[in-house]
Design an enzyme around this catalytic site. Structure first.
Site, PDB file in Angstrom:
ATOM      1  N   SER A   1      -7.004   1.081   0.901  1.00 53.22           N
ATOM      2  CA  SER A   1      -6.744  -0.369   0.934  1.00 53.22           C
ATOM      3  C   SER A   1      -7.647  -1.102  -0.049  1.00 53.22           C
ATOM      4  CB  SER A   1      -7.018  -0.919   2.337  1.00 53.22           C
ATOM      5  OG  SER A   1      -6.075  -0.439   3.242  1.00 53.22           O
TER       6      SER A   1
ATOM      7  N   ARG B   1      -6.718  -3.241  -3.662  1.00 58.22           N
ATOM      8  CA  ARG B   1      -7.135  -4.635  -3.810  1.00 58.22           C
ATOM      9  C   ARG B   1      -8.061  -4.810  -5.017  1.00 58.22           C
ATOM     10  NH1 ARG B   1      -5.517  -3.743   1.145  1.00 58.22           N
ATOM     11  NH2 ARG B   1      -5.009  -5.409   2.626  1.00 58.22           N
TER      12      ARG B   1
ATOM     13  N   GLY C   1       3.638   1.045   0.504  1.00 60.63           N
ATOM     14  CA  GLY C   1       3.940  -0.282   1.038  1.00 60.63           C
ATOM     15  C   GLY C   1       2.934  -1.313   0.563  1.00 60.63           C
TER      16      GLY C   1
ATOM     17  N   ARG D   1      11.758   0.384   4.332  1.00 62.35           N
ATOM     18  CA  ARG D   1      10.754  -0.333   5.142  1.00 62.35           C
ATOM     19  C   ARG D   1      10.962  -1.845   5.043  1.00 62.35           C
ATOM     20  NH1 ARG D   1       5.028   2.294   3.925  1.00 62.35           N
ATOM     21  NH2 ARG D   1       4.440   0.855   5.599  1.00 62.35           N
TER      22      ARG D   1
ATOM     23  N   SER E   1      -0.557  -8.052  10.213  1.00 65.99           N
ATOM     24  CA  SER E   1      -0.403  -7.164   9.059  1.00 65.99           C
ATOM     25  C   SER E   1      -1.246  -7.652   7.903  1.00 65.99           C
ATOM     26  CB  SER E   1       1.072  -7.124   8.634  1.00 65.99           C
ATOM     27  OG  SER E   1       1.171  -6.676   7.304  1.00 65.99           O
TER      28      SER E   1
ATOM     29  N   GLN F   1      -1.123  -6.471   4.992  1.00 67.28           N
ATOM     30  CA  GLN F   1      -0.308  -6.521   3.773  1.00 67.28           C
ATOM     31  C   GLN F   1       0.369  -7.884   3.659  1.00 67.28           C
ATOM     32  OE1 GLN F   1       2.262  -3.084   3.949  1.00 67.28           O
ATOM     33  NE2 GLN F   1       0.577  -1.675   3.563  1.00 67.28           N
TER      34      GLN F   1
ATOM     35  N   ASP G   1      -3.614   3.086  11.408  1.00 65.40           N
ATOM     36  CA  ASP G   1      -3.284   4.277  10.616  1.00 65.40           C
ATOM     37  C   ASP G   1      -3.824   5.563  11.248  1.00 65.40           C
ATOM     38  OD1 ASP G   1      -1.970   2.711   8.787  1.00 65.40           O
ATOM     39  OD2 ASP G   1      -3.681   2.522   7.442  1.00 65.40           O
TER      40      ASP G   1
ATOM     41  N   LYS H   1       6.202   2.496   9.498  1.00 64.86           N
ATOM     42  CA  LYS H   1       5.303   3.116   8.509  1.00 64.86           C
ATOM     43  C   LYS H   1       6.094   4.092   7.635  1.00 64.86           C
ATOM     44  CE  LYS H   1       1.720   0.838   9.906  1.00 64.86           C
ATOM     45  NZ  LYS H   1       1.211  -0.252   9.069  1.00 64.86           N
TER      46      LYS H   1
ATOM     47  N   ARG I   1       6.392   6.749  13.063  1.00 61.81           N
ATOM     48  CA  ARG I   1       5.291   7.627  13.500  1.00 61.81           C
ATOM     49  C   ARG I   1       5.269   7.866  15.005  1.00 61.81           C
ATOM     50  NH1 ARG I   1       0.576   5.642   9.245  1.00 61.81           N
ATOM     51  NH2 ARG I   1       1.343   6.936   7.533  1.00 61.81           N
TER      52      ARG I   1
HETATM   53  C1  S3P Z   1      -2.760  -1.810   4.787  1.00 57.41           C
HETATM   54  C2  S3P Z   1      -2.398  -2.442   5.947  1.00 57.41           C
HETATM   55  C3  S3P Z   1      -1.735  -1.747   7.066  1.00 57.41           C
HETATM   56  C4  S3P Z   1      -1.926  -0.258   6.983  1.00 57.41           C
HETATM   57  C5  S3P Z   1      -1.654   0.275   5.609  1.00 57.41           C
HETATM   58  C6  S3P Z   1      -2.566  -0.369   4.595  1.00 57.41           C
HETATM   59  C7  S3P Z   1      -3.378  -2.602   3.711  1.00 57.41           C
HETATM   60  O1  S3P Z   1      -0.342  -2.007   7.020  1.00 57.41           O
HETATM   61  O2  S3P Z   1      -1.105   0.389   7.937  1.00 57.41           O
HETATM   62  O3  S3P Z   1      -1.834   1.675   5.575  1.00 57.41           O
HETATM   63  O4  S3P Z   1      -3.959  -2.014   2.780  1.00 57.41           O
HETATM   64  O5  S3P Z   1      -3.297  -3.840   3.784  1.00 57.41           O
HETATM   65  P1  S3P Z   1       0.305  -3.334   7.649  1.00 57.41           P
HETATM   66  O6  S3P Z   1      -0.116  -4.492   6.850  1.00 57.41           O
HETATM   67  O7  S3P Z   1       1.789  -3.086   7.570  1.00 57.41           O
HETATM   68  O8  S3P Z   1      -0.168  -3.393   9.060  1.00 57.41           O
END
Ligand code: S3P
Length: 431
Positions: free
Chosen positions: A23, A27, A95, A123, A168, A170, A317, A344, A348
């Site tokens: 993550s 970023r 994602g 997704r 989330s 993301q 995760d 995911k 899962r």
């Molecule tokens: C992530 C946020 C999570 C996580 C993913 C990485 C991120 O997803 O499951 O592996 O880097 O912001 P969600 O935002 O869908 O919860």
């Protein structure tokens, strides 16, 4: 397609480091691309997901060197350096790449298309498109604009106050990234605290972020300052496989150095400690705004527990590997409030239930979780990753504690987040 063959081991011992946080690597690449000046990112995760982000950013006109020896050098030119990609952007299996970059692309005055692999194209994307469209973005996609490929016509955006129904990071990050170029204040409220790396990193790149409880705001338009030398901590989600391996294999004693222990990611430590694990967090320090520590794990028998509520985003995760710990523990474990796992890389909840059953685990799937009976004597089995990296690694760890040999088919996907998984594991095994 690669198959992993896992034999039972006697014990685990030793001291290892694990690769950079996924993550945080995504970023760091994105923020340094938007910044004015050069950022050197050390311990960047050189795995398929983060490389997808780097390739997309290169196609968006950003000058990036590497990664070489896990160092990525990004020569940002501020917002003016982001250009119309000449071809379709490919987020692969990631994602995070797709959702975060959609937030960026929505605010630049050009047309772009972003797609991904078969899993990513199924997704949900409306969770990101909906707030961005409220800010004025023009984005279309398949299935009523809920699925990629996404076609984005960049617009001048306006700040919004958005209350999300899903915790989330993301979605939060996509909205905040759009908010950097939007006019006025962008405010995002989430139902439970998700990982806060974006908020922390924006501050490192000179952007004031206002935080109050579950609400975070930025004010645009603004330009980020270069991040200078930025070091990515080790990924606790990758460390989790070895932490749990040491918890379930008698006489184990391992230390994992330099792991990110940001509280919004460290739910796994809290749950395992509640289950009776012997885990100590050593040499805790702050590096580039993130908490980092060495994690020592000594084998101790685990007890079943219940896992649900606000802790879920803090370990989302890790649920596949936590399910392995739960199966080995004494007594039942109930996981609820984890419906997000259905969306995911694969479903899962279904994957964990079906694959662990093959290894002799008594496990029931709930609409939003799992009920796992403990005291399992795992049997070796022929399992399938379903193309999901975290499933492949979780099943491999269960295989270490099994009677007989386990195979995990379609295991190339380990490269999505942790290409060195097998090597690190082998270095801890005592024959
Ligand atoms: C992530 C946020 C999570 C996580 C993913 C990485 C991120 O997803 O499951 O592996 O880097 O912001 P969600 O935002 O869908 O919860």
């Amino acid at each position: 397609m690669n198959t992993l063959t896992i034999k039972p081991v006697k014990t685990l011992s030793g001291c290892v480091s694990i690769p950079g946080d996924k993550s945080i690597s995504h970023r760091a690449a994105i923020l340094s691309s938007l910044a004015q000046g050069t950022t050197k990112i050390y311990n960047f995760l050189t795995a398929a997901d983060c490389l997808s982000t780097v390739e997309c950013l290169k196609k968006m006109g950003v000058s990036i060197e590497g990664p070489v020896n896990n160092t990525l050098v990004v020569h940002g030119q501020g917002p003016a350096g982001i250009k119309e990609p000449l071809d379709v952007l490919n987020a692969g299996n990631s994602g995070t790449s797709m959702r975060l970059l959609t937030g960026v692309l929505a605010s630049f005055p050009f047309y772009s298309v972003i797609t991904g692999d078969r899993s990513l194209r199924e997704r949900p994307m409306e969770r990101v498109l909906y707030p961005l469209q409220k800010m004025g973005a023009e984005i279309a996609g398949r299935k009523g604009s809920t699925r990629a490929p996404l076609a984005i016509t960049g617009k001048k955006l306006s700040g919004i106050q958005y209350v999300s129904t899903v915790a989330s990071a993301q979605v939060k990050t996509a909205v905040l990234l759009a908010g950097l170029q939007a006019y006025g204040k962008t405010t995002f409220t989430e139902p439970a605290l998700s990982r806060d790396h974006t908020e922390k990193m924006l501050e490192h790149f000179g952007i004031p972020v206002t935080k109050s409880g579950l609400t975070v705001s930025v004010r645009g338009p603004c330009t980020l300052k270069a991040g200078g030398d930025f070091t990515v901590p080790g990924d606790i989600s990758s460390a989790a496989f070895f932490i749990i391996a040491a918890c379930i294999i008698p006489a184990s004693d391992i230390t994992i150095c330099g792991v990110g222990v940001n509280p919004t990611r460290a739910g796994i430590i809290d749950v395992l400690t509640k289950m009776g694990a012997n885990i100590s967090i050593q040499n805790e320090r702050i590096e580039c705004g993130e908490s980092v520590a060495d994690i020592r794990v000594l084998y101790a028998p685990l007890q079943g527990t219940s896992i649900g509520g606000d802790i879920i985003p803090r370990l989302i995760d890790e649920i596949p590997i936590l399910s392995v710990a739960a199966a080995a523990a004494q007594g039942e474990t109930v996981i609820t409030g984890a419906e997000e796992l259905k969306y995911k890389e694969t479903d899962r909840l279904k994957a964990v239930a079906e694959e662990l059953r093959k290894m002799g685990v008594n496990i029931k799937e709930l609409p939003d979780g799992l009920v796992i009976e403990g005291n399992t004597k795992f049997n070796g089995a022929c399992c399938h990753s379903r193309g999901d990296h975290r499933m492949a690694m979780a099943l491999s760890i269960a295989g270490l504690a099994a009677a007989g040999e386990t195979t995990v088919n379609d295991a190339d996907c380990v490269d999505i987040s942790f290409p060195q998984f097998g090597d690190v594991l082998n270095s801890l095994v005592v024959e």
